[in-house]
Design an enzyme around this catalytic site. Sequence first.
Site, PDB file in Angstrom:
ATOM      1  N   GLU A  35      81.509 156.375 -30.701  1.00  0.00           N
ATOM      2  CA  GLU A  35      80.754 156.889 -29.544  1.00  0.00           C
ATOM      3  C   GLU A  35      80.693 158.417 -29.505  1.00  0.00           C
ATOM      4  OE1 GLU A  35      78.577 156.042 -26.966  1.00  0.00           O
ATOM      5  OE2 GLU A  35      78.506 154.432 -28.428  1.00  0.00           O
ATOM      6  N   HIS A  37      80.294 160.385 -32.135  1.00  0.00           N
ATOM      7  CA  HIS A  37      79.128 160.715 -32.973  1.00  0.00           C
ATOM      8  C   HIS A  37      77.833 160.337 -32.240  1.00  0.00           C
ATOM      9  CE1 HIS A  37      82.258 159.888 -36.235  1.00  0.00           C
ATOM     10  NE2 HIS A  37      81.885 161.113 -36.506  1.00  0.00           N
TER      11      HIS A  37
END
Length: 285
Positions: A35, A37
């Site tokens: 999450e 990224h």
Amino acid sequence: MIISRTVQDVRSLSSVAKASGRKVALVPTMGYLHEGHASLIRRAREEAGFVIVSIFVNPTQFGPNEDLDRYPRDFERDRETCIRSGADAIFAPSVEEMYPAGFSTFIEVEGGMTRFLCGARRPGHFRGVATIVGKLFIAAQPDVSVFGQKDAQQAAVVMKMTREMGLPVRIVVSPIVRESDGLAMSSRNSYLTPEERLAAPLLKRSLDDAAELFHKGERTTEKLTEAVLRRLAGSPLIKPDYVEIVDNETFEPAARITERPVCLAVAAYLGKTRLIDNLVLGVEK
Ligand code: AMP
């Protein structure tokens, strides 16, 4: 989702997008996306009409005894995360594409900024980072590139490198995304044993302890780092690597906190896994 494997291909994707009037954003990653990224990709989507995510486990930023060989990979899952988060293309070159045989040209940010924290503990790491990010910028020619506050020193090195090399890329730094118990998301969290995973949120709690003291008026770095170490000592599974307070721009050590914001940074081993986290402490005027 467009998948590009070569420098030539990603460069032509970028120029076609620009020719159609779109801004190009690049999100450099080493894959095994989470999450954190995904939040960078969504931010890139807000900044540009064409979003490229690079997925490349960069060998030159790993030391000889680090985890290059076992770094986690899952291209299919990464592809789905990229689609879900609004990316247009993935640039996933081979090692030979980025470092052809006989490769010997590096970008190095010398001195202050790279002498402390991870620069001191991981010799050559930021040389590898600056080199690959420079190469990615030259390949994908982005207008903007998004990095995570999770790797605060890396973002500072990239900003300095970009400015000093005269690369026309705007750097955006996006906040740290955490698990519900406070642990900063990281691809390396997948290495943790269940016991280590339970202990890992102490990193964030240790930073919060220091922040609490800071908000009560404590300004000496020694007292603040002591608070971090005290909390980390709460688990025998955690071996601190460094706890340091540096100027948030220059990344050079700050003895006392005055008017400039500082970055309180921590690195610690849980077994063989090395995790990092940080918090910015700003002095309100
Ligand atoms: P990595 O794949 O670990 O090299 O990270 C790629 C980019 O994602 C870097 O700019 C990181 O700072 C960023 N990133 C990694 N973890 C997080 C997180 N938990 N929150 C925000 N950004 C992150």
